[in-house]
Design an enzyme around this catalytic site. Sequence first.
Site, PDB file in Angstrom:
ATOM      1  N   ASP A  40      45.201  51.167  39.272  1.00  0.00           N
ATOM      2  CA  ASP A  40      44.735  49.816  38.940  1.00  0.00           C
ATOM      3  C   ASP A  40      45.285  49.328  37.599  1.00  0.00           C
ATOM      4  O   ASP A  40      44.537  48.933  36.704  1.00  0.00           O
ATOM      5  CB  ASP A  40      43.203  49.763  38.905  1.00  0.00           C
ATOM      6  CG  ASP A  40      42.557  50.335  40.147  1.00  0.00           C
ATOM      7  OD1 ASP A  40      43.172  50.244  41.219  1.00  0.00           O
ATOM      8  OD2 ASP A  40      41.435  50.875  40.036  1.00  0.00           O
ATOM      9  N   GLU A 211      41.108  43.026  48.185  1.00  0.00           N
ATOM     10  CA  GLU A 211      40.632  43.341  46.837  1.00  0.00           C
ATOM     11  C   GLU A 211      41.749  43.146  45.818  1.00  0.00           C
ATOM     12  O   GLU A 211      42.858  42.729  46.153  1.00  0.00           O
ATOM     13  CB  GLU A 211      40.093  44.770  46.779  1.00  0.00           C
ATOM     14  CG  GLU A 211      41.124  45.847  47.070  1.00  0.00           C
ATOM     15  CD  GLU A 211      40.542  47.246  47.095  1.00  0.00           C
ATOM     16  OE1 GLU A 211      39.305  47.391  47.130  1.00  0.00           O
ATOM     17  OE2 GLU A 211      41.328  48.216  47.096  1.00  0.00           O
ATOM     18  N   HIS A 277      47.208  46.913  43.952  1.00  0.00           N
ATOM     19  CA  HIS A 277      46.477  46.585  42.725  1.00  0.00           C
ATOM     20  C   HIS A 277      47.434  46.270  41.577  1.00  0.00           C
ATOM     21  O   HIS A 277      47.677  47.074  40.694  1.00  0.00           O
ATOM     22  CB  HIS A 277      45.516  47.686  42.322  1.00  0.00           C
ATOM     23  CG  HIS A 277      44.384  47.144  41.504  1.00  0.00           C
ATOM     24  ND1 HIS A 277      43.093  47.083  41.970  1.00  0.00           N
ATOM     25  CD2 HIS A 277      44.364  46.588  40.275  1.00  0.00           C
ATOM     26  CE1 HIS A 277      42.329  46.522  41.043  1.00  0.00           C
ATOM     27  NE2 HIS A 277      43.081  46.211  40.011  1.00  0.00           N
TER      28      HIS A 277
END
Length: 340
Positions: A40, A211, A277
């Site tokens: 991330d 996401e 991400h």
Amino acid sequence: MRVCQLLSLLCLLMIAGVCRAAAADTTGEFTNPLLGSGPDPWVIQHKGYYYYLHTTGHNLVIRKTARMSELGKAPEVVVWTPPRKGPNVRDVWAPELHWLDNKWYLYYTAGSSDSIHPQHTFVLENTAEDPTAGTWTDRGQIKDTAADYFAIDGTVFTYRRQRYFIWSGHNGKDNVQRLYIARMSTPWTLASPRVEIAAPRYAWEQNGVNEGPEILKNNQGDVFLVFSACGCWTENYTLGIMTLKKNADPLQPGNWTKSPEPVLKSKPENGAFAPGHNGFFKSVDGREDWIIYHANSKAGQGCGGARNPRIQQITWRPDGRPDFGEPVKINTPVKRPSGE
């Protein structure tokens, strides 16, 4: 005599190694991944420096560097450690740093010490010019009071003088991760109810996951939302893209269009499994746009610390849309960002 000769040979080999490393530093090239571990990843540029963060799981750490290609040389600074009890003590994920209203705000995801309540998004505030220094004040949870469900991967988006918060969350009815947006009144307060702007719909968005939303803008002011889909535990984790209608209201779901194909996906022969991400940054001289994202270097490594950060240049198509190409091959020389 043999011992002396051996020592001399070792010294010569060490000197040669140093010379080769010095030569590599001056070639104008670097190799991915930038670090051995970095799930991330996030980076922001501010007054001549890049500030980099990634998920550690247990605290918040910042690296400061003048050159993104030399991130591995930047020391880690722990800027926040969670309390022993409370709503934000475990599974600390997806930190993002934003410079808003002449202050630093650090957004992150965390879970409760009671292990019952799901993940939520939180924010810290710092008035120092350098986010690796100063004091961080806890501003609490970023909360939609009408729908306090699972909420992760929050990011801030400023558009037409208005600030918005975008995140991934649940609707309270199922475990599908959707993308939501709400207007902000302060860097820690939502001023409108959340609005769902995306949910998994294509085959490549399997496992019910949207996401990691991040905003990318081109020089013409077009707005793109790049997100992660599928699931990090699979090799099919990938990046998708949405486009905001020109000069339209971001709170209207119909103003967002999701492209039917992913924009960055696994490339096993390049050592890139489950890329996702992401974040974005400009080169030092501002001439180039770059993407940072994580991927695994081998199959079957899943959602853990084996995910490592890579960077590569974005090109722009004639219609103004970004082209991410394919994941660059690891351990292969790449030209440094312009200005480095």
